[in-house]
Design an enzyme around this catalytic site. Structure first.
Site, PDB file in Angstrom:
ATOM      1  N   SER A 198      64.666  27.224  28.749  1.00 41.11           N
ATOM      2  CA  SER A 198      63.958  26.606  29.873  1.00 41.11           C
ATOM      3  C   SER A 198      64.667  26.871  31.185  1.00 41.11           C
ATOM      4  CB  SER A 198      63.919  25.086  29.707  1.00 41.11           C
ATOM      5  OG  SER A 198      63.450  24.742  28.455  1.00 41.11           O
ATOM      6  N   HIS A 246      58.443  31.354  27.305  1.00 39.22           N
ATOM      7  CA  HIS A 246      58.699  29.919  27.464  1.00 39.22           C
ATOM      8  C   HIS A 246      57.444  29.117  27.174  1.00 39.22           C
ATOM      9  CE1 HIS A 246      59.636  26.241  30.045  1.00 39.22           C
ATOM     10  NE2 HIS A 246      60.385  26.170  28.973  1.00 39.22           N
ATOM     11  N   GLU A 306      55.142  30.805  30.008  1.00 40.02           N
ATOM     12  CA  GLU A 306      55.773  31.568  31.090  1.00 40.02           C
ATOM     13  C   GLU A 306      56.467  32.770  30.456  1.00 40.02           C
ATOM     14  OE1 GLU A 306      56.838  28.194  34.471  1.00 40.02           O
ATOM     15  OE2 GLU A 306      58.138  28.347  32.729  1.00 40.02           O
ATOM     16  N   ASN A 361      59.430  24.119  35.218  1.00 37.23           N
ATOM     17  CA  ASN A 361      60.599  23.249  35.158  1.00 37.23           C
ATOM     18  C   ASN A 361      61.292  23.122  36.501  1.00 37.23           C
ATOM     19  OD1 ASN A 361      60.103  22.695  32.541  1.00 37.23           O
ATOM     20  ND2 ASN A 361      61.731  23.972  31.702  1.00 37.23           N
TER      21      ASN A 361
HETATM   22  N1  LIG Z   1      62.129  20.206  24.457  1.00 39.65           N
HETATM   23  C1  LIG Z   1      61.297  20.764  25.304  1.00 39.65           C
HETATM   24  O1  LIG Z   1      60.405  20.083  25.845  1.00 39.65           O
HETATM   25  C2  LIG Z   1      61.399  22.235  25.616  1.00 39.65           C
HETATM   26  C3  LIG Z   1      60.307  22.879  26.217  1.00 39.65           C
HETATM   27  C4  LIG Z   1      60.350  24.259  26.414  1.00 39.65           C
HETATM   28  C5  LIG Z   1      61.499  24.959  26.066  1.00 39.65           C
HETATM   29  N2  LIG Z   1      62.570  24.312  25.527  1.00 39.65           N
HETATM   30  C6  LIG Z   1      63.755  25.118  25.153  1.00 39.65           C
HETATM   31  O2  LIG Z   1      63.663  25.378  23.763  1.00 39.65           O
HETATM   32  C7  LIG Z   1      64.968  25.502  23.214  1.00 39.65           C
HETATM   33  C8  LIG Z   1      65.118  24.529  22.053  1.00 39.65           C
HETATM   34  O3  LIG Z   1      64.993  23.205  22.548  1.00 39.65           O
HETATM   35  P1  LIG Z   1      64.546  21.986  21.623  1.00 39.65           P
HETATM   36  O4  LIG Z   1      64.210  20.868  22.526  1.00 39.65           O
HETATM   37  O5  LIG Z   1      63.546  22.446  20.636  1.00 39.65           O
HETATM   38  O6  LIG Z   1      65.940  21.647  20.893  1.00 39.65           O
HETATM   39  P2  LIG Z   1      66.186  20.802  19.570  1.00 39.65           P
HETATM   40  O7  LIG Z   1      67.550  20.241  19.691  1.00 39.65           O
HETATM   41  O8  LIG Z   1      65.058  19.879  19.306  1.00 39.65           O
HETATM   42  O9  LIG Z   1      66.148  21.922  18.403  1.00 39.65           O
HETATM   43  C9  LIG Z   1      67.094  22.944  18.278  1.00 39.65           C
HETATM   44  C10 LIG Z   1      67.130  23.405  16.837  1.00 39.65           C
HETATM   45  O10 LIG Z   1      67.962  24.559  16.739  1.00 39.65           O
HETATM   46  C11 LIG Z   1      68.674  24.485  15.524  1.00 39.65           C
HETATM   47  N3  LIG Z   1      69.848  25.342  15.590  1.00 39.65           N
HETATM   48  C12 LIG Z   1      71.031  25.099  16.210  1.00 39.65           C
HETATM   49  N4  LIG Z   1      71.854  26.149  16.027  1.00 39.65           N
HETATM   50  C13 LIG Z   1      71.204  27.062  15.293  1.00 39.65           C
HETATM   51  C14 LIG Z   1      71.547  28.346  14.755  1.00 39.65           C
HETATM   52  N5  LIG Z   1      72.746  28.869  14.977  1.00 39.65           N
HETATM   53  N6  LIG Z   1      70.622  28.999  14.028  1.00 39.65           N
HETATM   54  C15 LIG Z   1      69.416  28.466  13.798  1.00 39.65           C
HETATM   55  N7  LIG Z   1      69.035  27.268  14.276  1.00 39.65           N
HETATM   56  C16 LIG Z   1      69.916  26.570  15.013  1.00 39.65           C
HETATM   57  C17 LIG Z   1      68.988  23.013  15.377  1.00 39.65           C
HETATM   58  O11 LIG Z   1      69.264  22.684  14.015  1.00 39.65           O
HETATM   59  C18 LIG Z   1      67.713  22.362  15.888  1.00 39.65           C
HETATM   60  O12 LIG Z   1      66.781  22.121  14.858  1.00 39.65           O
HETATM   61  C19 LIG Z   1      65.952  25.255  24.340  1.00 39.65           C
HETATM   62  O13 LIG Z   1      66.327  26.489  24.891  1.00 39.65           O
HETATM   63  C20 LIG Z   1      65.101  24.464  25.327  1.00 39.65           C
HETATM   64  O14 LIG Z   1      65.552  24.602  26.648  1.00 39.65           O
HETATM   65  C21 LIG Z   1      62.524  22.965  25.258  1.00 39.65           C
END
Ligand SMILES: NC(=O)c1ccc[n+]([C@@H]2O[C@H](COP(=O)([O-])OP(=O)(O)OC[C@H]3O[C@@H](n4cnc5c(N)ncnc54)[C@H](O)[C@@H]3O)[C@@H](O)[C@H]2O)c1
Length: 596
Positions: A121, A142, A154, A192
């Site tokens: 993000s 994204h 995006e 964002n």
């Molecule tokens: N939460 C949101 O609203 C949102 C929206 C758009 C983008 N994002 C982006 O998406 C990405 C993930 O965010 P999220 O909110 O889903 O996080 P999250 O913490 O909910 O999930 C992350 C997952 O990654 C896994 N993980 C960690 N290390 C790992 C590895 N080495 N190999 C495989 N899996 C691994 C974890 O076990 C976890 O299940 C981030 O870059 C975030 O910025 C988040």
């Protein structure tokens, strides 16, 4: 010919990853879903199942389609399983070093032609890409939360991303039924960059006890038509993720203080209050991962009786003023059964208000929202006057005269002399300090702000502004009156912009700055906010409706009061106002409305 993507890998099955898996599988693409451990894999599988089961329950997905969807998804622990996929999307936590390690590993494991994408993000896609030997095949894709629902994607190209990779990914987004905006690699991209300053500001309001979580969220939902309030959205995003995004945006995006995470966020993350995913964030949820909010110790009592606790009885209301707001407010009170005394500066003005009111009530009758008898009863409850003396026996006065402090202060001084003791005196100012008008009386404890939104008969929100001198009874009375009017009254402190304008206008101003910096177009920015965040209008559409002059004036007030450098009005906004491009009302603002 666009590239065929028959199998896609998704790394990380958290909040976003599980949703991204669903998006691909729903659209007939095989997915290899990868996690770091068996328990994490199980959690991801459960999230996917929960989401698809909910879609079936809501009638949005047939059972057979759900089963076919699940057959397309295969699960594995570790990245080695991804050796023969066509595209990988990474959705692990928002840490640059972690993402770089994963990309270096993916580069080793995947075929040379595989496209490697990040769902980051806020981190630099470029910095992630240089951890591989193929930065030209690295791109940002994204998605928005929840990925199966939100239409926007995006697509982030770096200076080295190959044009054909961008084109292939754009075609893929279309196949997924998504709308993409393709942009360069900048912190927070479009949505964002515009969203997180607002979210952080809302957390700051909550931390400062400026308003409750329920009131902050209700204000933005009801005042701006947003699908959810900022604190509920923080819980959905995940507070750990939100913290990392803010922190990265602060560092990458020019150290704008508005992106420095509010200290409370760090405390909540450390305490394990991560939002929905951990079952508790700003709100408490039925269980981890559930969207259902359950009451907790901070939940306000909901019953009418509790709302009226300490409130004074109100039957007769005075409304002072003859403009749009006064007319709407008279209508609202009269329809709700209150006896209303309207005071204007002369009987001619009263006649005009009466005509406008009749027109509005008649519209209600034509639309079937009001019976003729109700209309006549409402009109019968109103008495018209040109002198404040007729307010001697009312229980509440709502002032909606011109937005000038000297005029309002003189009016409140007169009301102080005329009205009986115990009356609640309310101003509907949208920008002046309520305490200034309160101090024009000898009874500041009885003075509140009642900030109605335009058009008052339609808008469901009223901001109840309490000053540092307002008594709890006066606040309770104002809130109970709002409830009796069928409106939601949100209580807030006496600061410029109250809740809604303070959170809304800096975001609009930021959109203008983004346009001014030529990062994106007005159309794409509007698209991003509507399709990525569910806003009813994009910022430029809204600015043209509100009026650029009005928006600039509000933004200036906020800047002057809060001295926040990031609130300085965008020069482009000032130039457009100077040029007389004020929006729809002058047929030209950010867009040309002369043909509509
Ligand atoms: N939460 C949101 O609203 C949102 C929206 C758009 C983008 N994002 C982006 O998406 C990405 C993930 O965010 P999220 O909110 O889903 O996080 P999250 O913490 O909910 O999930 C992350 C997952 O990654 C896994 N993980 C960690 N290390 C790992 C590895 N080495 N190999 C495989 N899996 C691994 C974890 O076990 C976890 O299940 C981030 O870059 C975030 O910025 C988040």
């Amino acid at each position: 010919m666009a590239r065929e993507f028959s199998t896609v890998g998704v790394v990380g099955l958290g909040t976003m990853g599980a949703g991204i898996v669903e998006v691909f599988a729903r659209n007939g693409i095989d997915v290899l879903a990868v996690e770091i451990s068996e328990p994490a894999l199980e959690r991801g599988r459960a999230t996917l199942k929960g989401s698809t089961d909910r879609a079936v329950a809501k009638g949005k997905l047939a059972e057979a389609d759900r089963d076919a969807l699940h057959e397309r998804v295969h699960f594995a622990v570790g990245l080695d399983a991804l050796h023969s996929v066509d595209l990988v999307i990474e959705a692990v936590p928002e840490h640059l070093d972690l993402k770089q390690r994963i990309f270096a590993e993916l580069d080793r494991v995947c075929r040379p032609e595989t496209i490697l994408a990040t769902n980051t993000s806020s981190l630099s896609v470029t910095e992630i890409s240089v951890a591989t030997s193929r930065p030209n095949q690295v791109i940002g894709i994204h998605f928005f939360n929840p990925a199966p629902v939100m239409k926007l994607v995006e697509v982030v190209r770096t200076v080295v991303t190959a044009p054909e990779v961008v084109a292939d990914v754009e075609a893929l987004c279309a196949r997924l039924g998504k709308v993409d905006v393709t942009i360069n690699d900048r912190a927070g991209f479009i949505a964002n960059a515009l969203l997180f300053g607002y979210l952080n500001h809302a957390v700051g309001m909550f931390e400062a006890h400026y308003a409750t979580r329920e009131d902050i969220d209700a204000a933005m939902k009801l005042g701006c038509g947003l699908p959810m309030g900022p604190l509920a959205l923080m819980d959905l995003i995940g507070l750990d993720t939100a913290y990392e995004i803010l922190d990265t945006m602060y560092r990458r995006g020019g150290r704008d203080r508005r992106h420095a995470p509010v200290p409370l966020l760090k405390q909540m993350v450390t305490a394990g209050l991560l939002g929905r995913k951990s079952g508790r964030g700003f709100y408490t949820y039925e269980r981890p991962g559930s969207p259902v909010v359950v009451p907790d110790e901070a939940t306000p009592p909901a019953t009418e009786a509790a709302l009226a606790d300490g409130a004074r009885a109100i039957t007769k209301v005075g409304v002072v003023g003859s403009g749009t707001m006064a007319t709407g407010i008279i209508e609202v009170f009269a329809k709700a059964g209150y006896e209303v005394v309207s005071v204007t500066r002369g009987m001619e003005k009263s006649a005009t208000v009466c005509e406008a009111l009749k027109t509005s009530l008649n519209k209600g009758v034509v639309r079937g929202k009001l019976t003729e008898a109700d209309r006549d009863a409402a009109l019968g409850r109103i008495s018209w006057s040109a002198t404040l003396d007729h307010l001697a026996d009312v229980d509440l006065v709502v002032e909606a005269v011109v937005e000038e402090l000297s005029v309002k202060k003189a009016l409140f001084a007169s009301l102080d002399e005329i009205c009986k003791p115990g009356v609640v005196l309310a101003t509907t100012t949208s920008s002046l300090p309520v305490i200034d008008v309160a101090m024009a009386t000898h009874r500041p404890a009885d003075v509140v702000g009642l900030h109605f939104f335009n058009p008052a008969p339609v808008m469901p929100l009223v901001e109840v502004v309490r000053t540092i001198r307002t008594s709890p009874e006066a606040t309770a009375t104002a809130r109970a009156v709002c409830a009796a009017l069928g409106k939601t009254g949100v209580v807030c402190g006496d600061r410029s912009g109250f809740i809604v304008n303070a959170l809304l206008f800096p975001y609009l101003n930021d959109a203008v700055k983004m346009l001014e910096a030529s990062y994106s177009t007005a159309d794409d920015i509007d698209h991003a906010m509507k399709l990525g965040c569910g806003y009813p209008m994009g910022p430029f559409e809204l600015l043209d409706v509100v009026g650029l002059d009005v928006s600039l004036a509000i933004q200036r007030e906020l800047y002057l009061e809060l001295r926040e450098p990031g609130f300085a009005p965008a020069p482009l906004l000032e130039h457009l106002v100077t040029a007389g491009y004020l929006g729809r009302k002058t047929r030209r603002g950010f867009r040309d409305h002369s043909h509509r």
